[in-house]
Design a protein around this motif. Structure first.
Motif, PDB file in Angstrom:
ATOM      1  N   GLN A 221       0.824  -1.205   0.000  1.00  0.00           N
ATOM      2  CA  GLN A 221       0.000   0.000   0.000  1.00  0.00           C
ATOM      3  C   GLN A 221       0.863   1.261   0.000  1.00  0.00           C
ATOM      4  OE1 GLN A 221      -2.884   0.113   3.213  1.00  0.00           O
ATOM      5  NE2 GLN A 221      -2.922   2.339   3.198  1.00  0.00           N
ATOM      6  N   LEU A 222       1.885   1.280   0.849  1.00  0.00           N
ATOM      7  CA  LEU A 222       2.768   2.445   0.919  1.00  0.00           C
ATOM      8  C   LEU A 222       3.590   2.600  -0.352  1.00  0.00           C
ATOM      9  CD1 LEU A 222       3.958   2.093   4.623  1.00  0.00           C
ATOM     10  CD2 LEU A 222       2.510   3.906   3.697  1.00  0.00           C
ATOM     11  N   LEU A 223       3.987   1.466  -0.944  1.00  0.00           N
ATOM     12  CA  LEU A 223       4.746   1.531  -2.195  1.00  0.00           C
ATOM     13  C   LEU A 223       3.902   2.155  -3.297  1.00  0.00           C
ATOM     14  CD1 LEU A 223       7.334   0.760  -3.731  1.00  0.00           C
ATOM     15  CD2 LEU A 223       6.263  -1.441  -4.245  1.00  0.00           C
ATOM     16  N   PHE A 224       2.638   1.726  -3.403  1.00  0.00           N
ATOM     17  CA  PHE A 224       1.767   2.299  -4.427  1.00  0.00           C
ATOM     18  C   PHE A 224       1.483   3.775  -4.151  1.00  0.00           C
ATOM     19  CE2 PHE A 224      -2.479   3.140  -6.265  1.00  0.00           C
ATOM     20  CZ  PHE A 224      -2.192   2.843  -7.587  1.00  0.00           C
ATOM     21  N   GLN A 225       1.392   4.120  -2.879  1.00  0.00           N
ATOM     22  CA  GLN A 225       1.108   5.503  -2.513  1.00  0.00           C
ATOM     23  C   GLN A 225       2.305   6.410  -2.746  1.00  0.00           C
ATOM     24  OE1 GLN A 225      -0.786   6.153   1.369  1.00  0.00           O
ATOM     25  NE2 GLN A 225       0.684   7.792   1.755  1.00  0.00           N
ATOM     26  N   GLU A 226       3.508   5.919  -2.410  1.00  0.00           N
ATOM     27  CA  GLU A 226       4.692   6.777  -2.474  1.00  0.00           C
ATOM     28  C   GLU A 226       5.471   6.639  -3.777  1.00  0.00           C
ATOM     29  OE1 GLU A 226       5.046   8.967  -0.320  1.00  0.00           O
ATOM     30  OE2 GLU A 226       3.714   8.259   1.263  1.00  0.00           O
ATOM     31  N   ARG A 227       5.424   5.456  -4.408  1.00  0.00           N
ATOM     32  CA  ARG A 227       6.138   5.253  -5.674  1.00  0.00           C
ATOM     33  C   ARG A 227       5.181   4.701  -6.725  1.00  0.00           C
ATOM     34  NH1 ARG A 227      11.508   4.282  -5.459  1.00  0.00           N
ATOM     35  NH2 ARG A 227      11.366   4.601  -7.712  1.00  0.00           N
ATOM     36  N   PRO A 228       4.117   5.450  -7.052  1.00  0.00           N
ATOM     37  CA  PRO A 228       3.100   4.902  -7.965  1.00  0.00           C
ATOM     38  C   PRO A 228       3.629   4.613  -9.361  1.00  0.00           C
ATOM     39  CG  PRO A 228       2.744   7.246  -7.603  1.00  0.00           C
ATOM     40  CD  PRO A 228       3.789   6.826  -6.625  1.00  0.00           C
ATOM     41  N   PHE A 229       4.561   5.434  -9.845  1.00  0.00           N
ATOM     42  CA  PHE A 229       5.050   5.214 -11.208  1.00  0.00           C
ATOM     43  C   PHE A 229       5.854   3.919 -11.301  1.00  0.00           C
ATOM     44  CE2 PHE A 229       7.738   6.004 -14.952  1.00  0.00           C
ATOM     45  CZ  PHE A 229       6.744   6.310 -15.868  1.00  0.00           C
ATOM     46  N   LEU A 230       6.546   3.545 -10.209  1.00  0.00           N
ATOM     47  CA  LEU A 230       7.271   2.282 -10.202  1.00  0.00           C
ATOM     48  C   LEU A 230       6.312   1.110 -10.339  1.00  0.00           C
ATOM     49  CD1 LEU A 230       9.912   0.668  -9.714  1.00  0.00           C
ATOM     50  CD2 LEU A 230       9.397   0.778  -7.269  1.00  0.00           C
ATOM     51  N   VAL A 231       5.187   1.167  -9.616  1.00  0.00           N
ATOM     52  CA  VAL A 231       4.216   0.074  -9.656  1.00  0.00           C
ATOM     53  C   VAL A 231       3.496   0.025 -10.997  1.00  0.00           C
ATOM     54  CG1 VAL A 231       2.140  -0.872  -8.580  1.00  0.00           C
ATOM     55  CG2 VAL A 231       3.903   0.186  -7.155  1.00  0.00           C
ATOM     56  N   THR A 232       2.913   1.133 -11.393  1.00  0.00           N
ATOM     57  CA  THR A 232       2.160   1.140 -12.652  1.00  0.00           C
ATOM     58  C   THR A 232       3.084   0.954 -13.853  1.00  0.00           C
ATOM     59  OG1 THR A 232       2.285   3.569 -12.782  1.00  0.00           O
ATOM     60  CG2 THR A 232       0.362   2.618 -11.696  1.00  0.00           C
ATOM     61  N   GLY A 233       4.331   1.447 -13.754  1.00  0.00           N
ATOM     62  CA  GLY A 233       5.286   1.239 -14.846  1.00  0.00           C
ATOM     63  C   GLY A 233       5.613  -0.236 -15.024  1.00  0.00           C
ATOM     64  N   ALA A 234       5.772  -0.957 -13.897  1.00  0.00           N
ATOM     65  CA  ALA A 234       6.056  -2.388 -13.974  1.00  0.00           C
ATOM     66  C   ALA A 234       4.871  -3.133 -14.587  1.00  0.00           C
ATOM     67  CB  ALA A 234       6.365  -2.934 -12.588  1.00  0.00           C
ATOM     68  N   VAL A 235       3.645  -2.782 -14.162  1.00  0.00           N
ATOM     69  CA  VAL A 235       2.451  -3.422 -14.730  1.00  0.00           C
ATOM     70  C   VAL A 235       2.331  -3.089 -16.214  1.00  0.00           C
ATOM     71  CG1 VAL A 235      -0.071  -3.506 -14.645  1.00  0.00           C
ATOM     72  CG2 VAL A 235       1.246  -3.417 -12.523  1.00  0.00           C
ATOM     73  N   SER A 236       2.610  -1.852 -16.568  1.00  0.00           N
ATOM     74  CA  SER A 236       2.525  -1.429 -17.966  1.00  0.00           C
ATOM     75  C   SER A 236       3.519  -2.192 -18.844  1.00  0.00           C
ATOM     76  CB  SER A 236       2.791   0.075 -18.067  1.00  0.00           C
ATOM     77  OG  SER A 236       2.789   0.504 -19.419  1.00  0.00           O
TER      78      SER A 236
END
Length: 330
Positions: A221-236
């Motif tokens: 949860q904190l990773l998505f909140q604080e580093r959203p581009f890292l998470v969505t970039g990996a999914v993308s």
């Protein structure tokens, strides 16, 4: 201005009657002038009375969970230095003065006590490997070296405490503290501290797998909140690569024959690539929001006074060479 900083100890407790009196008396004897605040968190034994007899200020927190205690204590107490320590007598109180001196001499906003086992059974089975796993995750995700993110032995400045949101409810509070400190890039360091077995007659409240999954959940949860581009970039990237693998043979076949015999595959591949673009755009937007939130948090942090004792109590006492420190970038 007072001649010395006001120091308070926050001691969360749930059924620690066997150990809490020793923790309180050790703190009072080791750190002159410290105020010890024991938060009785739904205990069913004599924890509160034992702490009171030992000289602590006792408060009761009805919402069960260490995170609830920390949130309540950080809101209730006003001091220059905050010491957070568990009430089970597993941490060596003798290291507290060195941690406080380190904070003041920095000056730092956060000093993390890195556990050093003084007995071979101090860590429960699986806890040490789990701790290393989470340390690696945080170090990779936030690009800040963390040695013991689950330690419950920490010292904070006032401006750290008053700018920390404290959203966690249970044992995942240590994860939130660590992620907040590394993401906000507050001045901080680490000091090695002793860690031993629990007092005889007491038992750990940690549930290895249950609390491990809760910690993993709050980290995600904190990773998505604080580093959203890292998470969505990996999914993308994953969606784009999958779409490319499915769609490239269809494109090659179309280029050679002019036909699209596998239309469902082509449709699926095109949808995956389109979805990858949506995730990438969402990451850009969420990254902008996260940046605004961090800037606002930083401005609120700067509204709090800096540790006022950097030229006083801590400056004339050098930090002992034995203190294993890692100074992180501001």
């Amino acid at each position: 201005m007072p001649s010395s900083p006001r120091i308070v100890a926050v001691v969360p407790c749930h059924n620690e009657e066997a150990a809490i009196a020793k923790v309180v008396t050790d703190l009072l004897a080791t750190v002159p002038g410290i105020e010890v605040h024991v938060y009785d968190n739904c205990s069913t034994d004599g924890t509160a009375e034992a702490a009171r007899r030992a000289g602590a200020h006792v408060r009761r927190e009805e919402d069960k969970g260490k995170g609830n205690v920390v949130r309540r204590a950080f809101a209730d107490l006003d001091a220059d230095v905050y010491l957070l320590i568990d009430g089970d007598d597993t941490y060596d109180v003798a290291d507290a003065p060195r941690m406080i001196d380190t904070l003041l001499a920095g000056p730092y906003d956060h000093v993390l006590g890195v556990r050093r086992q003084v007995s071979g059974t101090a860590y429960r089975a699986g806890h040490e490997s789990g701790n290393r796993f989470f340390n690696t995750l945080v170090t990779f995700a936030f690009r800040r070296q963390v040695t013991d993110m689950l330690s419950g032995y920490r010292v904070f400045s006032r401006r750290f405490v008053k700018s920390f949101p404290a959203l966690s409810r249970e044992f995942e509070i240590e994860t939130e503290l660590t992620v907040h400190s590394v993401n906000a890039r507050v001045p901080q360091t680490e000091v090695e501290v002793g860690f031993r077995d629990r007092a005889e007659g007491s038992e750990s409240k940690l549930r290895t797998y249950h609390d491990g999954f809760r910690i993993l959940g709050i980290f995600a949860q904190l990773l998505f909140q604080e580093r959203p581009f890292l998470v969505t970039g990996a999914v993308s990237c994953a969606l784009f690569l999958l779409g490319l693998v499915l769609g490239l043979p269809v494109v090659v076949e179309f280029a050679g024959t002019g036909l699209v015999p596998r239309f469902p595959t082509a449709f699926l591949a095109a949808s995956l690539v389109l979805l990858a673009g949506v995730f990438l755009l969402m990451g850009v937007l969420l990254h902008g929001q996260a940046r605004i939130r961090r800037e606002t948090s930083r401005l609120f942090y700067l509204c709090q006074p800096a540790p006022p004792w950097s030229g006083g109590a801590g400056a004339d006492r050098p930090v002992p060479p034995a203190a294993q420190e890692r100074r992180w970038a501001r």
